[in-house]
Design an enzyme around this catalytic site. Structure first.
Site, mmCIF file in Angstrom:
data_model
loop_
_atom_site.group_PDB
_atom_site.id
_atom_site.type_symbol
_atom_site.label_atom_id
_atom_site.label_comp_id
_atom_site.label_asym_id
_atom_site.label_seq_id
_atom_site.Cartn_x
_atom_site.Cartn_y
_atom_site.Cartn_z
ATOM 1 N N ASN A 63 17.077 21.866 51.984
ATOM 2 C CA ASN A 63 16.733 21.615 53.371
ATOM 3 C C ASN A 63 17.565 21.989 54.330
ATOM 4 O O ASN A 63 18.943 21.820 54.480
ATOM 5 C CB ASN A 63 16.645 19.940 53.345
ATOM 6 N N LYS A 76 17.474 22.110 57.439
ATOM 7 C CA LYS A 76 17.584 21.609 58.718
ATOM 8 C C LYS A 76 17.670 22.755 59.758
ATOM 9 O O LYS A 76 17.001 23.631 59.752
ATOM 10 C CB LYS A 76 19.080 20.726 58.779
ATOM 11 N N HIS A 118 12.523 11.800 56.507
ATOM 12 C CA HIS A 118 13.991 12.080 56.474
ATOM 13 C C HIS A 118 15.025 11.433 57.116
ATOM 14 O O HIS A 118 14.288 10.985 58.476
ATOM 15 C CB HIS A 118 14.316 13.733 56.923
ATOM 16 N N GLU A 163 17.347 11.955 59.253
ATOM 17 C CA GLU A 163 17.631 12.264 60.509
ATOM 18 C C GLU A 163 16.261 12.298 61.484
ATOM 19 O O GLU A 163 16.501 12.335 62.782
ATOM 20 C CB GLU A 163 18.030 13.896 60.363
ATOM 21 N N GLU A 167 17.833 8.998 49.422
ATOM 22 C CA GLU A 167 18.968 9.574 50.284
ATOM 23 C C GLU A 167 19.667 8.555 50.971
ATOM 24 O O GLU A 167 19.382 8.208 52.055
ATOM 25 C CB GLU A 167 18.612 10.632 51.298
ATOM 26 N N GLY A 174 25.410 14.487 54.707
ATOM 27 C CA GLY A 174 26.376 15.420 55.592
ATOM 28 C C GLY A 174 27.790 14.957 55.588
ATOM 29 O O GLY A 174 28.458 15.508 56.281
ATOM 30 N N SER A 221 25.002 15.016 50.134
ATOM 31 C CA SER A 221 26.431 15.555 49.752
ATOM 32 C C SER A 221 26.169 16.043 48.233
ATOM 33 O O SER A 221 27.306 16.035 47.630
ATOM 34 C CB SER A 221 27.690 14.732 49.950
ATOM 35 N N GLY A 275 20.969 19.430 51.419
ATOM 36 C CA GLY A 275 21.386 19.962 53.006
ATOM 37 C C GLY A 275 22.401 21.064 52.765
ATOM 38 O O GLY A 275 22.251 22.207 52.610
HETATM 39 C C1 PEP Z 1 19.552 16.112 53.518
HETATM 40 O O1 PEP Z 1 19.574 16.710 54.641
HETATM 41 O O2 PEP Z 1 18.485 15.938 52.886
HETATM 42 C C2 PEP Z 1 20.785 16.172 52.686
HETATM 43 C C3 PEP Z 1 20.935 15.627 51.617
HETATM 44 O O3 PEP Z 1 21.947 16.642 53.382
HETATM 45 P P1 PEP Z 1 23.598 17.100 52.861
HETATM 46 O O4 PEP Z 1 23.233 17.556 51.254
HETATM 47 O O5 PEP Z 1 24.084 17.848 53.508
HETATM 48 O O6 PEP Z 1 23.993 15.737 52.502
#
Ligand code: PEP
Length: 247
Positions: A4, A6, A91, A93, A163, A169, A209, A230
């Site tokens: 992803n 973003k 998601h 976000e 998630e 993040g 993460s 991400g």
């Molecule tokens: C995501 O945006 O779905 C995500 C898991 O981000 P990150 O890996 O940066 O935590």
């Protein structure tokens, strides 16, 4: 394993990413299905770069309606026309940054279905919800709502991504036992809603993460089937490390 991006990367960077990941996966194929979710303006280029490869492309969001006066939004029809096979729905976000609730996420899941896009349904609890002991009730509400929006799930391709919002993040990955406990709960709940046979093969990805370093211990959990990535997906080498660590 899904990338992803973003709101990151410019077209030249995206193109270099596609060439690097495609080349490597053609040289040494992966067992995992590999997906990438670019920002909207890059989707046609990325779909072109990846045509004929094992990678599939998806949109990061879609509008619940099929067309109309919705400035700044993108429809499922437009995603499919641009070369997408998948759409992220719900998601964190979008849920937390844009106030999207279960009802709207459900309409997006239904819109994806109308246009032949496989929804990657994102769910997860906030830090406060986990501290209150509400993790499982929040997830159950999100999953029940999502499944009821799928229509007849028979023959439909879709996946869930668990998630935890506090892990996205932040560099604070869920401990493997915590992630497995939650995925086990989700598998059981999905078994109740979809039948045990379907639930057993339904991909439930972990996101939050994920890195090449922590993914081997997470994927060891029997109910963790892959990763939605991400930050670490922006670098082709790091993303390939997660693909290899998941195989
Ligand atoms: C995501 O945006 O779905 C995500 C898991 O981000 P990150 O890996 O940066 O935590």
């Amino acid at each position: 394993v899904a990338a992803n991006w973003k709101m990151n990367l410019l077209r030249a960077e995206a193109s270099a990413w596609c060439r690097a990941v495609r080349r490597e996966l053609e040289a040494v194929p992966a067992r995992s299905t590999v997906l990438v979710f670019p920002s909207f303006p890059m989707i046609p280029d990325v779909a072109g770069e990846l045509r004929g490869s094992v990678l599939e492309v998806g949109g990061q969001d879609l509008h619940p309606e099929d067309k109309g006066a919705f400035t700044g939004d993108v429809s499922g029809a437009q995603l499919a026309d641009a070369g997408c096979a998948w759409a992220l729905c719900g998601h964190s976000e979008r849920r937390h940054g844009h106030g999207e609730g279960d009802e709207l996420v459900g309409r997006k899941i239904a819109a994806a279905a109308r246009h032949g896009l496989a929804p990657m349904i994102c769910i997860g609890e906030t830090r406060a919800e986990r501290h209150e002991g509400a993790t499982f009730s929040v997830l159950e509400r999100q999953v029940r709502s999502a499944v009821s929006s799928l229509g007849d799930p028979e023959g439909r391709r879709f996946a869930f991504a668990y998630e935890p919002v506090w892990a996205i993040g932040t560099g604070e990955t869920a401990a493997p036992e915590t992630a497995q406990e939650t995925h086990g709960f989700l598998r059981e709940l999905l078994g109740e809603l979809l039948g045990a046979e379907r639930a057993a093969v339904l991909p439930i990805l972990y996101g939050g993460s994920a890195t090449a370093e922590n993914c081997p211990s997470l994927i060891a959990g029997p109910d963790i089937d892959g990763f939605l990535v991400g930050g670490a997906s922006l670098d082709p080498g790091k993303f390939l490390g997660i693909i290899r660590g998941s195989d």
